[in-house]
Scaffold this motif. Structure first.
Motif, PDB file in Angstrom:
ATOM      1  N   ALA A  90       0.833  -1.210   0.000  1.00  0.00           N
ATOM      2  CA  ALA A  90       0.000   0.000   0.000  1.00  0.00           C
ATOM      3  C   ALA A  90       0.865   1.255   0.000  1.00  0.00           C
ATOM      4  CB  ALA A  90      -0.940  -0.004   1.203  1.00  0.00           C
ATOM      5  N   ALA A  91       1.871   1.296   0.858  1.00  0.00           N
ATOM      6  CA  ALA A  91       2.735   2.482   0.931  1.00  0.00           C
ATOM      7  C   ALA A  91       3.526   2.664  -0.359  1.00  0.00           C
ATOM      8  CB  ALA A  91       3.677   2.377   2.122  1.00  0.00           C
ATOM      9  N   ALA A  92       4.011   1.584  -0.934  1.00  0.00           N
ATOM     10  CA  ALA A  92       4.749   1.686  -2.201  1.00  0.00           C
ATOM     11  C   ALA A  92       3.837   2.205  -3.310  1.00  0.00           C
ATOM     12  CB  ALA A  92       5.353   0.336  -2.569  1.00  0.00           C
ATOM     13  N   LEU A  93       2.612   1.712  -3.345  1.00  0.00           N
ATOM     14  CA  LEU A  93       1.667   2.185  -4.358  1.00  0.00           C
ATOM     15  C   LEU A  93       1.303   3.653  -4.159  1.00  0.00           C
ATOM     16  CD1 LEU A  93      -0.698  -0.905  -4.682  1.00  0.00           C
ATOM     17  CD2 LEU A  93       0.808   0.012  -6.467  1.00  0.00           C
ATOM     18  N   LEU A  94       1.398   4.135  -2.927  1.00  0.00           N
ATOM     19  CA  LEU A  94       1.024   5.518  -2.629  1.00  0.00           C
ATOM     20  C   LEU A  94       2.216   6.465  -2.504  1.00  0.00           C
ATOM     21  CD1 LEU A  94      -1.806   4.917  -0.016  1.00  0.00           C
ATOM     22  CD2 LEU A  94      -2.058   5.742  -2.374  1.00  0.00           C
ATOM     23  N   HIS A  95       3.433   5.953  -2.553  1.00  0.00           N
ATOM     24  CA  HIS A  95       4.574   6.810  -2.235  1.00  0.00           C
ATOM     25  C   HIS A  95       4.718   7.993  -3.196  1.00  0.00           C
ATOM     26  CE1 HIS A  95       6.995   5.033  -5.456  1.00  0.00           C
ATOM     27  NE2 HIS A  95       7.887   5.963  -5.205  1.00  0.00           N
ATOM     28  N   ASP A  96       4.215   7.890  -4.422  1.00  0.00           N
ATOM     29  CA  ASP A  96       4.304   9.000  -5.385  1.00  0.00           C
ATOM     30  C   ASP A  96       2.942   9.468  -5.879  1.00  0.00           C
ATOM     31  OD1 ASP A  96       6.998   9.458  -5.260  1.00  0.00           O
ATOM     32  OD2 ASP A  96       7.492   8.500  -7.163  1.00  0.00           O
ATOM     33  N   TYR A 131       1.457  11.549   1.633  1.00  0.00           N
ATOM     34  CA  TYR A 131       1.145  11.231   3.025  1.00  0.00           C
ATOM     35  C   TYR A 131      -0.217  11.817   3.400  1.00  0.00           C
ATOM     36  CZ  TYR A 131       1.078  11.945   8.056  1.00  0.00           C
ATOM     37  OH  TYR A 131       0.680  11.995   9.361  1.00  0.00           O
ATOM     38  N   ALA A 132      -0.449  13.078   3.001  1.00  0.00           N
ATOM     39  CA  ALA A 132      -1.713  13.742   3.336  1.00  0.00           C
ATOM     40  C   ALA A 132      -2.902  13.024   2.700  1.00  0.00           C
ATOM     41  CB  ALA A 132      -1.679  15.205   2.901  1.00  0.00           C
ATOM     42  N   LEU A 133      -2.755  12.583   1.462  1.00  0.00           N
ATOM     43  CA  LEU A 133      -3.833  11.852   0.798  1.00  0.00           C
ATOM     44  C   LEU A 133      -4.115  10.531   1.526  1.00  0.00           C
ATOM     45  CD1 LEU A 133      -2.978  12.512  -2.936  1.00  0.00           C
ATOM     46  CD2 LEU A 133      -5.230  12.853  -1.889  1.00  0.00           C
ATOM     47  N   ALA A 134      -3.056   9.812   1.899  1.00  0.00           N
ATOM     48  CA  ALA A 134      -3.243   8.549   2.616  1.00  0.00           C
ATOM     49  C   ALA A 134      -3.936   8.793   3.954  1.00  0.00           C
ATOM     50  CB  ALA A 134      -1.900   7.860   2.830  1.00  0.00           C
ATOM     51  N   HIS A 135      -3.562   9.863   4.619  1.00  0.00           N
ATOM     52  CA  HIS A 135      -4.197  10.222   5.886  1.00  0.00           C
ATOM     53  C   HIS A 135      -5.672  10.561   5.667  1.00  0.00           C
ATOM     54  CE1 HIS A 135      -4.596  11.864   9.919  1.00  0.00           C
ATOM     55  NE2 HIS A 135      -5.203  12.903   9.378  1.00  0.00           N
ATOM     56  N   GLU A 136      -5.929  11.358   4.642  1.00  0.00           N
ATOM     57  CA  GLU A 136      -7.297  11.815   4.370  1.00  0.00           C
ATOM     58  C   GLU A 136      -8.256  10.658   4.111  1.00  0.00           C
ATOM     59  OE1 GLU A 136      -9.691  14.762   1.257  1.00  0.00           O
ATOM     60  OE2 GLU A 136      -7.502  14.736   1.245  1.00  0.00           O
ATOM     61  N   ALA A 146       5.103   5.134   6.137  1.00  0.00           N
ATOM     62  CA  ALA A 146       6.026   4.555   5.160  1.00  0.00           C
ATOM     63  C   ALA A 146       6.020   5.304   3.833  1.00  0.00           C
ATOM     64  CB  ALA A 146       5.691   3.082   4.935  1.00  0.00           C
ATOM     65  N   ILE A 147       5.216   6.351   3.703  1.00  0.00           N
ATOM     66  CA  ILE A 147       5.132   7.087   2.439  1.00  0.00           C
ATOM     67  C   ILE A 147       6.210   8.150   2.298  1.00  0.00           C
ATOM     68  CG2 ILE A 147       3.690   8.671   1.079  1.00  0.00           C
ATOM     69  CD1 ILE A 147       1.278   6.932   2.011  1.00  0.00           C
ATOM     70  N   PRO A 148       6.420   9.032   3.281  1.00  0.00           N
ATOM     71  CA  PRO A 148       7.490  10.036   3.114  1.00  0.00           C
ATOM     72  C   PRO A 148       8.825   9.340   2.903  1.00  0.00           C
ATOM     73  CG  PRO A 148       6.065  10.617   4.942  1.00  0.00           C
ATOM     74  CD  PRO A 148       5.692   9.220   4.528  1.00  0.00           C
ATOM     75  N   HIS A 149       9.571   9.753   1.878  1.00  0.00           N
ATOM     76  CA  HIS A 149      10.785   9.023   1.544  1.00  0.00           C
ATOM     77  C   HIS A 149      12.019   9.909   1.397  1.00  0.00           C
ATOM     78  CE1 HIS A 149       8.219   9.620  -2.038  1.00  0.00           C
ATOM     79  NE2 HIS A 149       9.331   9.941  -2.665  1.00  0.00           N
ATOM     80  N   PHE A 150      11.924  11.128   1.860  1.00  0.00           N
ATOM     81  CA  PHE A 150      13.102  11.983   1.885  1.00  0.00           C
ATOM     82  C   PHE A 150      13.582  12.087   3.325  1.00  0.00           C
ATOM     83  CE2 PHE A 150      10.827  13.709  -1.877  1.00  0.00           C
ATOM     84  CZ  PHE A 150      11.759  13.301  -2.820  1.00  0.00           C
ATOM     85  N   ARG A 157      11.737   5.643  11.496  1.00  0.00           N
ATOM     86  CA  ARG A 157      11.633   4.806  10.306  1.00  0.00           C
ATOM     87  C   ARG A 157      11.301   3.382  10.726  1.00  0.00           C
ATOM     88  NH1 ARG A 157      11.069   7.769   5.945  1.00  0.00           N
ATOM     89  NH2 ARG A 157      11.451   5.859   4.820  1.00  0.00           N
ATOM     90  N   THR A 158      10.253   2.815  10.159  1.00  0.00           N
ATOM     91  CA  THR A 158       9.899   1.422  10.406  1.00  0.00           C
ATOM     92  C   THR A 158      10.580   0.543   9.362  1.00  0.00           C
ATOM     93  OG1 THR A 158       7.978   1.566   8.960  1.00  0.00           O
ATOM     94  CG2 THR A 158       7.640   2.106  11.307  1.00  0.00           C
ATOM     95  N   LEU A 159      10.566  -0.744   9.583  1.00  0.00           N
ATOM     96  CA  LEU A 159      11.108  -1.675   8.585  1.00  0.00           C
ATOM     97  C   LEU A 159      10.374  -1.481   7.260  1.00  0.00           C
ATOM     98  CD1 LEU A 159      12.773  -4.095   7.614  1.00  0.00           C
ATOM     99  CD2 LEU A 159      11.092  -5.597   8.710  1.00  0.00           C
ATOM    100  N   GLU A 160       9.056  -1.350   7.317  1.00  0.00           N
ATOM    101  CA  GLU A 160       8.269  -1.166   6.097  1.00  0.00           C
ATOM    102  C   GLU A 160       8.657   0.128   5.378  1.00  0.00           C
ATOM    103  OE1 GLU A 160       6.305  -4.013   8.740  1.00  0.00           O
ATOM    104  OE2 GLU A 160       7.032  -1.974   9.095  1.00  0.00           O
ATOM    105  N   ALA A 161       8.859   1.201   6.147  1.00  0.00           N
ATOM    106  CA  ALA A 161       9.267   2.481   5.553  1.00  0.00           C
ATOM    107  C   ALA A 161      10.636   2.368   4.893  1.00  0.00           C
ATOM    108  CB  ALA A 161       9.285   3.578   6.623  1.00  0.00           C
ATOM    109  N   GLU A 162      11.558   1.673   5.543  1.00  0.00           N
ATOM    110  CA  GLU A 162      12.894   1.509   4.972  1.00  0.00           C
ATOM    111  C   GLU A 162      12.843   0.687   3.683  1.00  0.00           C
ATOM    112  OE1 GLU A 162      15.683   2.990   5.620  1.00  0.00           O
ATOM    113  OE2 GLU A 162      14.847   4.058   7.327  1.00  0.00           O
ATOM    114  N   LEU A 163      11.993  -0.327   3.648  1.00  0.00           N
ATOM    115  CA  LEU A 163      11.877  -1.135   2.433  1.00  0.00           C
ATOM    116  C   LEU A 163      11.317  -0.303   1.272  1.00  0.00           C
ATOM    117  CD1 LEU A 163      10.688  -4.540   3.893  1.00  0.00           C
ATOM    118  CD2 LEU A 163      12.788  -4.122   2.610  1.00  0.00           C
ATOM    119  N   VAL A 164      10.314   0.525   1.537  1.00  0.00           N
ATOM    120  CA  VAL A 164       9.750   1.372   0.485  1.00  0.00           C
ATOM    121  C   VAL A 164      10.788   2.393   0.032  1.00  0.00           C
ATOM    122  CG1 VAL A 164       7.964   3.078  -0.073  1.00  0.00           C
ATOM    123  CG2 VAL A 164       7.366   1.021   1.230  1.00  0.00           C
ATOM    124  N   LYS A 165      11.482   3.014   0.985  1.00  0.00           N
ATOM    125  CA  LYS A 165      12.500   4.019   0.653  1.00  0.00           C
ATOM    126  C   LYS A 165      13.626   3.406  -0.193  1.00  0.00           C
ATOM    127  CE  LYS A 165      15.826   7.078   2.910  1.00  0.00           C
ATOM    128  NZ  LYS A 165      17.039   6.289   2.746  1.00  0.00           N
TER     129      LYS A 165
END
Length: 196
Positions: A90-96, A131-136, A146-150, A157-165
Motif C-alpha cells: 500500500a505504501a509503495a503504491l502511494l509513495h508518489d 502522506y496527506a492523501l493517505a491520511h485523508e 512509510a510514504i514520506p521518503h526523503f 523509520r519502520t522496517l516497512e518504511a525503509e523497504l519502500v524508501k
C-alpha cells in the motif's frame, strides 16, 4: 470525468497483493482524489519526474512496489523478519501519488482537465502530499509513516518504511541511468538547483 477507478486498477495490478480489501480500496480512493484534484485525464500521463517524461509515474510506482514486496519476502524467508506485506504494498503504491498535484505544471495542457489550484501545485513535495492523501482517506498509520521518503520528513523509520524508501532509490537509479545515463544522485545534484 474520466473513469479513474478503472484506470487505477488497470495501471496497478499489484493492488491484488494487498490482502486487506478495505486497505486496497483506500489506496484506490487516494489515487482517485489525487487524479481528480490534479485534473489528470489519464493516470498514464503523469511523468516519473518533472524532466523525465520517457518513463511514467505508473511504471516507477509499479517498480517500487515490486522491488519492495520482493525484498520483504526475501527478508521474511532469509532473515526471519516479519514485515507487513499489506503495509509495504500500500505504501509503495502511494509513495508518489502526490505527483498528481506536483507535476501539473510540467506537462502539456491537453493532458489535464481542470486542476484544482488548492491542491495542484509544485509547492508541496509529493511525498508529503501523498502522506496527506493517505491520511485523508483513512489509511492506517503504518502505511502513512512509510510514504514520506526523503530524509528528515518523518522521525521514526519502520522496517516497512525503509523497504519502500530503498525500493524507491533502486527504481529511481535504474530510471535515471536508463533515461539519462546518470545516477539518481547525479540527477539530484544537477537538477535540484534548477528547481530552487
Amino acid at each position: 470525468m474520466p473513469d479513474y477507478d478503472t484506470q487505477i486498477r488497470e495501471a496497478f495490478p499489484e493492488l491484488d497483493h494487498i490482502d486487506d480489501e478495505d486497505l486496497r480500496e483506500r489506496v484506490v480512493e487516494a489515487w482517485t482524489l489525487g487524479l481528480d484534484r490534479g485534473g489528470w485525464r489519464d493516470i498514464q500521463d503523469i511523468p516519473y519526474a518533472w524532466n523525465i517524461h520517457e518513463v511514467t509515474n505508473v511504471e516507477h510506482v509499479r517498480g517500487v512496489t515490486r522491488i519492495a514486496r520482493e525484498s520483504a519476502l526475501e527478508q521474511r524467508e532469509f532473515h526471519g523478519a516479519d514485515p507487513d506485506i499489506d503495509v509495504i504494498v500500500a505504501a509503495a503504491l502511494l509513495h508518489d501519488v502526490g505527483k498528481c498535484y506536483e507535476y501539473v505544471d510540467f506537462v502539456e495542457d491537453d493532458m489535464l482537465l481542470d486542476p484544482d489550484p488548492r491542491y495542484a501545485t509544485e509547492e508541496v513535495p509529493h511525498s508529503l502530499s501523498g502522506y496527506a492523501l493517505a491520511h485523508e482517506v483513512g489509511c492506517p498509520l503504518a502505511v502513512q509513516r512509510a510514504i514520506p521518503h526523503f530524509i528528515g520528513e518523518i522521525p521514526t523509520r519502520t522496517l516497512e518504511a525503509e523497504l519502500v524508501k530503498s525500493a524507491n532509490s533502486a527504481s529511481s537509479n535504474a530510471i535515471t541511468q536508463s533515461a539519462m545515463g546518470i545516477t539518481l544522485q547525479e540527477w539530484v545534484d544537477e537538477y535540484s538547483q534548477t528547481q530552487d
